[in-house]
Design a protein around this motif. Sequence first.
Motif, mmCIF file in Angstrom:
data_model
loop_
_atom_site.group_PDB
_atom_site.id
_atom_site.type_symbol
_atom_site.label_atom_id
_atom_site.label_comp_id
_atom_site.label_asym_id
_atom_site.label_seq_id
_atom_site.Cartn_x
_atom_site.Cartn_y
_atom_site.Cartn_z
ATOM 1 N N VAL A 97 0.847 -1.194 0.000
ATOM 2 C CA VAL A 97 0.000 0.000 0.000
ATOM 3 C C VAL A 97 0.880 1.241 0.000
ATOM 4 O O VAL A 97 1.778 1.379 0.841
ATOM 5 N N ALA A 98 0.620 2.148 -0.942
ATOM 6 C CA ALA A 98 1.367 3.402 -1.000
ATOM 7 C C ALA A 98 0.729 4.473 -0.129
ATOM 8 O O ALA A 98 1.432 5.270 0.503
ATOM 9 N N ALA A 99 -0.594 4.517 -0.090
ATOM 10 C CA ALA A 99 -1.280 5.558 0.672
ATOM 11 C C ALA A 99 -2.720 5.139 0.931
ATOM 12 O O ALA A 99 -3.303 4.359 0.177
ATOM 13 N N VAL A 100 -3.269 5.680 2.016
ATOM 14 C CA VAL A 100 -4.675 5.495 2.372
ATOM 15 C C VAL A 100 -5.204 6.843 2.830
ATOM 16 O O VAL A 100 -4.536 7.562 3.587
ATOM 17 N N GLY A 101 -6.399 7.202 2.373
ATOM 18 C CA GLY A 101 -6.986 8.475 2.775
ATOM 19 C C GLY A 101 -8.492 8.456 2.620
ATOM 20 O O GLY A 101 -9.073 7.498 2.108
ATOM 21 N N ILE A 102 -9.106 9.542 3.079
ATOM 22 C CA ILE A 102 -10.553 9.713 2.976
ATOM 23 C C ILE A 102 -10.834 10.782 1.927
ATOM 24 O O ILE A 102 -10.455 11.948 2.091
ATOM 25 N N GLY A 103 -11.468 10.385 0.838
ATOM 26 C CA GLY A 103 -11.850 11.324 -0.207
ATOM 27 C C GLY A 103 -13.310 11.721 -0.071
ATOM 28 O O GLY A 103 -14.144 10.917 0.346
ATOM 29 N N SER A 104 -13.622 12.957 -0.409
ATOM 30 C CA SER A 104 -14.997 13.441 -0.273
ATOM 31 C C SER A 104 -15.391 14.281 -1.477
ATOM 32 O O SER A 104 -14.543 14.871 -2.158
ATOM 33 N N LEU A 105 -16.682 14.318 -1.732
ATOM 34 C CA LEU A 105 -17.263 15.133 -2.791
ATOM 35 C C LEU A 105 -18.233 16.128 -2.185
ATOM 36 O O LEU A 105 -18.797 15.898 -1.108
ATOM 37 N N ARG A 106 -18.451 17.235 -2.880
ATOM 38 C CA ARG A 106 -19.474 18.185 -2.463
ATOM 39 C C ARG A 106 -20.857 17.626 -2.796
ATOM 40 O O ARG A 106 -20.984 16.717 -3.617
ATOM 41 N N PRO A 107 -21.904 18.157 -2.176
ATOM 42 C CA PRO A 107 -23.250 17.644 -2.486
ATOM 43 C C PRO A 107 -23.612 17.746 -3.963
ATOM 44 O O PRO A 107 -24.372 16.922 -4.474
ATOM 45 N N ILE A 108 -23.049 18.745 -4.640
ATOM 46 C CA ILE A 108 -23.304 18.915 -6.074
ATOM 47 C C ILE A 108 -21.961 19.010 -6.788
ATOM 48 O O ILE A 108 -21.133 19.858 -6.460
ATOM 49 N N GLU A 109 -21.725 18.121 -7.734
ATOM 50 C CA GLU A 109 -20.506 18.115 -8.534
ATOM 51 C C GLU A 109 -20.887 18.103 -10.008
ATOM 52 O O GLU A 109 -21.751 17.332 -10.430
ATOM 53 N N ASN A 110 -20.220 18.969 -10.772
ATOM 54 C CA ASN A 110 -20.494 19.062 -12.213
ATOM 55 C C ASN A 110 -21.982 19.286 -12.488
ATOM 56 O O ASN A 110 -22.569 18.689 -13.392
ATOM 57 N N ARG A 111 -22.583 20.124 -11.630
ATOM 58 C CA ARG A 111 -24.002 20.491 -11.745
ATOM 59 C C ARG A 111 -24.930 19.283 -11.622
ATOM 60 O O ARG A 111 -26.035 19.267 -12.147
ATOM 61 N N ARG A 112 -24.471 18.277 -10.902
ATOM 62 C CA ARG A 112 -25.284 17.093 -10.650
ATOM 63 C C ARG A 112 -25.281 16.780 -9.161
ATOM 64 O O ARG A 112 -24.264 16.942 -8.484
#
Length: 248
Positions: A149-164
Motif C-alpha cells: 500500500v502506498a497511501a490510504v486516505g478519505i476522499g470526499s465530494l461536495r453535495p453537487i458536482e459538475n451540476r449534478r
Amino acid sequence: MERRNVPPGEPAPPSASGGGSTRQDAYPATRVQRRAGGAPNSAGPERAGGRAVLLGEHARDIDVSAAAFRNLAVGGGISGFLTVLCAAALVDSPGGVWLWIWQLVFGVCFVWFITSAKGSLSGRGFLVDQRGICPRTSGEVFGVPWDEVAAVGIGSLRPIENRRLVHPERRRCLELFPADSAFPGRHPELERWRVEESPPMQGLPSVRYRFHLPVLSRLPKRLEQAVQAAAPRVWVGNYRRRPPTPET
C-alpha cells in the motif's frame, strides 16, 4: 471412577477427566474465511501472491454496515414517524399549509435515509492491524499487506458536482492506493472497487481502490485512528475528490 478393559501389552488411553486434553484444546479457535465455491480457509485471508495476511488478536474491526443500519434505524425511523404524524394531523386539519410543508420535508428526509442506507445488511467493513488492512463484505475477507500500500486516505465530494446531485452514499469513501503497478494482478478479487482518476495529490498513482462510507457517521475518524495506529506512513489524510467531467 471409570473402568476400562485394556488388552495386555497396550498402553491405557487417556482419561476424559483429570489431566487429559479437553475439546477446546483439541480444536483451537482459528479465523476462517469463506470463499465462493470453496472450502473454508483458516488463519486469515489469502493473498494471490501466496502469502497470507494473518491478523493479530488486537486487530480493529471497523463495521461499515452497522453505521449504515444505525442511520436507517434512527434517522429513517424518526423522519418516517414524523411524516405519519403530519399525515394524521392533516386528517383533522386538511387546510394546514405548514403541515403540508412539514410532511413534505419529513418525507424527503425519510427517502434520503432509505437511499443512503444501501448495503446496511451486507456485512461491509475493515479489519486493520500492524500487518495489513482487510476489506470485508458479504462474508468475504480480502487481505492486503501494508507493504503493498502506498497511501490510504478519505476522499470526499461536495453535495453537487459538475451540476449534478451526488448520491449521499458516494460522498465519502476510503481510498487505498497501491504501491506498484503489479498490484491489480496480485489482487484480482479487489477489481470491483478499482477506479482510475486523476491523483488527488502529487506522488500518488491514478489507480486506487474506493470503498464508499455511509453519511452521518464517525467512520472516517475511526478509520483514521486505526490506520495511523497500524501504519502511519501510509495515511495521507482527508482530501477533496475531483470527479471527471462527464462528456456532453
